[in-house]
Design a protein around this motif. Structure first.
Motif, PDB file in Angstrom:
ATOM      1  N   GLU A 168      14.031 -12.395  -2.990  1.00  0.00           N
ATOM      2  CA  GLU A 168      14.263 -13.656  -3.685  1.00  0.00           C
ATOM      3  C   GLU A 168      13.212 -14.690  -3.276  1.00  0.00           C
ATOM      4  N   GLY A 169      13.014 -15.699  -4.133  1.00  0.00           N
ATOM      5  CA  GLY A 169      12.195 -16.848  -3.760  1.00  0.00           C
ATOM      6  C   GLY A 169      10.702 -16.597  -3.800  1.00  0.00           C
ATOM      7  N   GLY A 170      10.298 -15.497  -4.449  1.00  0.00           N
ATOM      8  CA  GLY A 170       8.862 -15.279  -4.633  1.00  0.00           C
ATOM      9  C   GLY A 170       8.191 -14.396  -3.609  1.00  0.00           C
ATOM     10  N   THR A 171       8.931 -13.938  -2.602  1.00  0.00           N
ATOM     11  CA  THR A 171       8.329 -13.057  -1.598  1.00  0.00           C
ATOM     12  C   THR A 171       8.353 -11.606  -2.071  1.00  0.00           C
ATOM     13  N   THR A 172       7.192 -10.958  -1.979  1.00  0.00           N
ATOM     14  CA  THR A 172       7.134  -9.502  -2.160  1.00  0.00           C
ATOM     15  C   THR A 172       6.492  -8.906  -0.914  1.00  0.00           C
ATOM     16  N   TYR A 173       6.937  -7.701  -0.536  1.00  0.00           N
ATOM     17  CA  TYR A 173       6.311  -6.973   0.567  1.00  0.00           C
ATOM     18  C   TYR A 173       5.583  -5.773  -0.018  1.00  0.00           C
ATOM     19  N   THR A 174       4.259  -5.786   0.086  1.00  0.00           N
ATOM     20  CA  THR A 174       3.445  -4.665  -0.377  1.00  0.00           C
ATOM     21  C   THR A 174       2.855  -3.970   0.843  1.00  0.00           C
ATOM     22  N   PHE A 175       2.976  -2.649   0.899  1.00  0.00           N
ATOM     23  CA  PHE A 175       2.579  -1.894   2.090  1.00  0.00           C
ATOM     24  C   PHE A 175       1.210  -1.283   1.858  1.00  0.00           C
ATOM     25  N   VAL A 176       0.279  -1.600   2.773  1.00  0.00           N
ATOM     26  CA  VAL A 176      -1.120  -1.207   2.620  1.00  0.00           C
ATOM     27  C   VAL A 176      -1.455  -0.184   3.702  1.00  0.00           C
ATOM     28  N   VAL A 177      -1.873   1.014   3.269  1.00  0.00           N
ATOM     29  CA  VAL A 177      -2.127   2.080   4.248  1.00  0.00           C
ATOM     30  C   VAL A 177      -3.612   2.283   4.538  1.00  0.00           C
ATOM     31  N   ASP A 178      -4.484   1.577   3.831  1.00  0.00           N
ATOM     32  CA  ASP A 178      -5.918   1.834   4.026  1.00  0.00           C
ATOM     33  C   ASP A 178      -6.654   0.677   4.696  1.00  0.00           C
ATOM     34  N   GLY A 179      -5.965  -0.028   5.596  1.00  0.00           N
ATOM     35  CA  GLY A 179      -6.693  -0.893   6.514  1.00  0.00           C
ATOM     36  C   GLY A 179      -6.756  -2.365   6.145  1.00  0.00           C
ATOM     37  N   ILE A 180      -7.270  -3.142   7.121  1.00  0.00           N
ATOM     38  CA  ILE A 180      -7.279  -4.601   7.014  1.00  0.00           C
ATOM     39  C   ILE A 180      -8.155  -5.070   5.859  1.00  0.00           C
ATOM     40  N   GLY A 181      -9.286  -4.386   5.649  1.00  0.00           N
ATOM     41  CA  GLY A 181     -10.174  -4.806   4.560  1.00  0.00           C
ATOM     42  C   GLY A 181      -9.477  -4.710   3.218  1.00  0.00           C
ATOM     43  N   SER A 182      -8.763  -3.618   3.024  1.00  0.00           N
ATOM     44  CA  SER A 182      -8.027  -3.420   1.777  1.00  0.00           C
ATOM     45  C   SER A 182      -6.907  -4.450   1.632  1.00  0.00           C
ATOM     46  N   ALA A 183      -6.198  -4.716   2.734  1.00  0.00           N
ATOM     47  CA  ALA A 183      -5.094  -5.685   2.680  1.00  0.00           C
ATOM     48  C   ALA A 183      -5.609  -7.071   2.295  1.00  0.00           C
ATOM     49  N   ILE A 184      -6.714  -7.475   2.904  1.00  0.00           N
ATOM     50  CA  ILE A 184      -7.260  -8.800   2.596  1.00  0.00           C
ATOM     51  C   ILE A 184      -7.802  -8.839   1.170  1.00  0.00           C
ATOM     52  N   ARG A 185      -8.415  -7.730   0.735  1.00  0.00           N
ATOM     53  CA  ARG A 185      -8.947  -7.699  -0.634  1.00  0.00           C
ATOM     54  C   ARG A 185      -7.799  -7.811  -1.646  1.00  0.00           C
ATOM     55  N   GLN A 186      -6.730  -7.056  -1.406  1.00  0.00           N
ATOM     56  CA  GLN A 186      -5.576  -7.130  -2.322  1.00  0.00           C
ATOM     57  C   GLN A 186      -4.948  -8.521  -2.303  1.00  0.00           C
ATOM     58  N   ALA A 187      -4.899  -9.118  -1.105  1.00  0.00           N
ATOM     59  CA  ALA A 187      -4.318 -10.465  -1.008  1.00  0.00           C
ATOM     60  C   ALA A 187      -5.183 -11.467  -1.770  1.00  0.00           C
ATOM     61  N   LYS A 188      -6.488 -11.352  -1.615  1.00  0.00           N
ATOM     62  CA  LYS A 188      -7.391 -12.268  -2.324  1.00  0.00           C
ATOM     63  C   LYS A 188      -7.235 -12.136  -3.830  1.00  0.00           C
ATOM     64  N   GLU A 189      -7.085 -10.901  -4.287  1.00  0.00           N
ATOM     65  CA  GLU A 189      -6.922 -10.697  -5.732  1.00  0.00           C
ATOM     66  C   GLU A 189      -5.617 -11.323  -6.224  1.00  0.00           C
ATOM     67  N   ALA A 190      -4.628 -11.396  -5.334  1.00  0.00           N
ATOM     68  CA  ALA A 190      -3.329 -11.927  -5.738  1.00  0.00           C
ATOM     69  C   ALA A 190      -3.299 -13.454  -5.786  1.00  0.00           C
ATOM     70  N   VAL A 191      -4.243 -14.119  -5.102  1.00  0.00           N
ATOM     71  CA  VAL A 191      -4.088 -15.564  -4.887  1.00  0.00           C
ATOM     72  C   VAL A 191      -5.003 -16.448  -5.711  1.00  0.00           C
ATOM     73  N   GLY A 192      -6.019 -15.883  -6.358  1.00  0.00           N
ATOM     74  CA  GLY A 192      -6.954 -16.749  -7.073  1.00  0.00           C
ATOM     75  C   GLY A 192      -7.709 -17.626  -6.090  1.00  0.00           C
ATOM     76  N   ASN A 193      -7.623 -18.947  -6.273  1.00  0.00           N
ATOM     77  CA  ASN A 193      -8.382 -19.858  -5.418  1.00  0.00           C
ATOM     78  C   ASN A 193      -7.625 -20.286  -4.163  1.00  0.00           C
ATOM     79  N   LYS A 194      -6.419 -19.804  -4.000  1.00  0.00           N
ATOM     80  CA  LYS A 194      -5.669 -20.192  -2.803  1.00  0.00           C
ATOM     81  C   LYS A 194      -6.125 -19.381  -1.589  1.00  0.00           C
ATOM     82  N   ASP A 195      -5.582 -19.735  -0.426  1.00  0.00           N
ATOM     83  CA  ASP A 195      -5.989 -19.082   0.816  1.00  0.00           C
ATOM     84  C   ASP A 195      -5.115 -17.877   1.138  1.00  0.00           C
ATOM     85  N   VAL A 196      -5.687 -16.976   1.925  1.00  0.00           N
ATOM     86  CA  VAL A 196      -4.939 -15.853   2.485  1.00  0.00           C
ATOM     87  C   VAL A 196      -4.703 -16.153   3.954  1.00  0.00           C
TER      88      VAL A 196
END
Lengths: 208, 208
Positions: A106-134
């Motif tokens: 609820e409330g906009g939180t999703t948990y996405t599980f990333v198995v291929d490392g920090i670079g992938s997690a940050i890249r996916q997060a950046k794609e999700a946020v547009g101009n906002k910060d990770v």
């Protein structure tokens, strides 16, 4: 383009948490100060609380954050207490070795599980946020991996006036090359010294 | 009664020096800023130099110091370059396991070798200084032993905006009991954040 940043409470001797039976006392010593603050209480659905410099610092630490990256240990520790309406209200990318379906709360939180490392997690997060910060929420290992990979733009340390003498060190395993920083802000409060830094490019010169 | 204190330059990730071939670059990165300062130059018999906040901090770090306590590694490293007229101009008590006759240098510096531990070195230094302060000059181990033994009254960290990623950690081996601190001053300069602390009594409560 948004920044990748972290904000962590750290003892003056460099620990962001305790180990074993020291985990809870260390957590309370390092983070007890946030529980009285208006912004923390509001995020937890509570009224009242202090409005002061610490509150402003805490407010800014989540302002303009569009997604979170988090280590598995921290997630395992928090998943149950954070409950059905977690305090993130944004996508959370969890570093793990165990694949798992994305969880929608609820409330906009999703948990996405990333198995291929920090670079992938940050890249996916950046794609999700547009101009906002990770924001790298923690723990130490997630911040370390991101620093070592050159993926952190800024960070803030809430330096607590205590020497814990042991625990989980924030700055370990970040590689043996120096990382030059620019100190961008210091705020002194009764409970902490809030120190903000920008990470300089790898070929940057130290400021004179 | 004077205080027992130390003043050490530390990277933001907690190192006060490098190891092996990193020793010299780390030393220059952590302490290069002092070489342009008027007070450092005056102490080395040189004219000129900058008069600024850093200079004032450095000046206060030696003001009212009546004696120094120093570890053996630091002494072995410095004895030759410090020469016949060392920059201390006061009694220096050197922690060592090798007994040696006291050495008298020009300009008021004496080297006294203490074989029975940090407590004895600090006690001898206090007896030598009257109401003046005892400064633990370094290295890390001497400061750690003094902290662990509850013998430090105040300390100042010159926090340098760099992550070295490895080296000699200041806060290691200080025991597993928390040591509460009171932050007494923060001075921000372009080259460092100078953070001063008072060590609170072992049964003290954290400030709120």
């Amino acid at each position: 383009m948004g920044n990748v940043r972290f904000h962590l409470a750290m003892s003056q001797d460099g620990y962001i948490g305790g180990i074993g039976e020291q985990a809870w006392p260390a957590h309370m010593r390092l983070l007890g100060w946030v529980h009285d603050l208006a912004s923390w209480r509001a995020n937890a659905g509570l009224e009242g609380g202090q409005v002061n410099d610490d509150d402003q610092v805490l407010r800014e630490a989540t302002a303009s954050v569009g997604a979170y990256v988090m280590g598995r240990t921290m997630f395992d520790f928090g998943e149950e207490p954070w409950g059905d309406n977690p305090p993130f209200h944004a996508p959370v990318f969890v570093l793990t070795h165990r694949p798992r379906e994305t969880v929608t709360k609820e409330g906009g939180t999703t948990y996405t599980f990333v198995v291929d490392g920090i670079g992938s997690a940050i890249r996916q997060a950046k794609e999700a946020v547009g101009n906002k910060d990770v924001r790298i929420e923690g723990g130490a290992s997630a911040a370390q991996q991101a620093l070592a990979a050159g993926l952190v733009d800024t960070f803030e340390l809430h330096v607590i006036p205590v020497l814990l003498g042991g625990g989980v060190r924030l700055f370990d395993g970040i590689g043996s090359d120096s990382i030059e920083l620019e100190r961008t802000r210091v705020i002194e409060s009764p409970v902490a010294t809030h120190m903000s830094y920008r990470v300089l490019p790898a070929n940057g010169q130290p400021p004179r």
